[in-house]
Design a protein around this motif. Structure first.
Motif, PDB file in Angstrom:
ATOM      1  N   ARG A 114      -6.905-110.554  -4.537  1.00 30.00           N
ATOM      2  CA  ARG A 114      -7.733-111.770  -4.643  1.00 30.00           C
ATOM      3  C   ARG A 114      -9.102-111.425  -5.218  1.00 30.00           C
ATOM      4  N   SER A 116      -9.856-108.844  -7.015  1.00 32.95           N
ATOM      5  CA  SER A 116      -9.669-108.438  -8.405  1.00 32.95           C
ATOM      6  C   SER A 116      -9.559-109.662  -9.307  1.00 32.95           C
ATOM      7  N   ASN A 117      -8.771-110.626  -8.884  1.00 39.02           N
ATOM      8  CA  ASN A 117      -8.634-111.857  -9.680  1.00 39.02           C
ATOM      9  C   ASN A 117      -9.975-112.589  -9.802  1.00 39.02           C
ATOM     10  N   GLU A 118     -10.690-112.692  -8.683  1.00 36.38           N
ATOM     11  CA  GLU A 118     -11.992-113.350  -8.723  1.00 36.38           C
ATOM     12  C   GLU A 118     -12.944-112.569  -9.631  1.00 36.38           C
ATOM     13  N   ASN A 120     -12.161-110.673 -12.163  1.00 39.74           N
ATOM     14  CA  ASN A 120     -11.767-110.936 -13.560  1.00 39.74           C
ATOM     15  C   ASN A 120     -12.266-112.300 -14.016  1.00 39.74           C
ATOM     16  N   GLU A 121     -12.140-113.297 -13.148  1.00 40.91           N
ATOM     17  CA  GLU A 121     -12.605-114.632 -13.503  1.00 40.91           C
ATOM     18  C   GLU A 121     -14.124-114.635 -13.687  1.00 40.91           C
TER      19      GLU A 121
END
Length: 159
Positions: A114, A116-118, A120-121
């Motif tokens: 989560r 990591s995704n945040e 990246n965003e």
């Protein structure tokens, strides 16, 4: 003395004094042997009594050893049962700890994914904003700087 004794022969038979002496010697030897036999009988009786006492003690010791062996076997069996119980309990605890660790690991991995995704965003959003800022900065029209030669040090009143 030997069993065979040869006597001197005299006119009326054997020498009476010699025969009497041999008979006396034999009687004395017989008495000595009777006393020795009584002593040996007493020794045999004493030894038999000692043997009986030792035999009884031996039987007692054999009984005690058998009891102790049974007690040792029972203790060994109980210790083995307890050890198996402890091992089973340890395995159960280890399995529970592993399950908890796996669950925690999954949660940590989900949280890392989560984040990591945040990240990246946010990175993509920051790139977009930085691009907008670059474009805004590039689009800024700044006034030309005044000629500093127009002012001399004499006119500077700030000193």
């Amino acid at each position: 003395m030997s069993n065979k004794h040869e006597f001197r022969i005299m006119r009326q038979g054997y020498d009476r004094f010699e025969v009497d002496q041999v008979v006396n010697d034999l009687e004395h030897e017989n008495k000595v042997m009777q006393k020795q036999m009584q002593i040996f009988k007493k020794q045999v009786e004493t030894l038999q009594e000692q043997r009986d006492i030792i035999k009884k003690r031996y039987q007692q010791l054999v009984g005690e050893i058998a009891v102790r062996e049974r007690a040792a076997e029972e203790m060994s069996r109980l210790a083995l049962r307890e050890a198996n119980s402890i091992i089973d309990n340890a395995r159960s605890n280890a399995d529970m700890i592993v399950r908890e660790a796996m669950s925690t690991s999954r949660q940590v991995l989900v949280e890392i994914a989560r984040i990591s995704n945040e990240s990246n965003e946010l990175r993509d959003e920051l790139k977009f904003r930085i691009k907008d800022l670059e474009e805004a900065i590039d689009g800024l029209e700044l006034p030309d700087a005044p000629n500093l030669n127009l002012y001399s040090d004499d006119q500077d009143t700030s000193k």
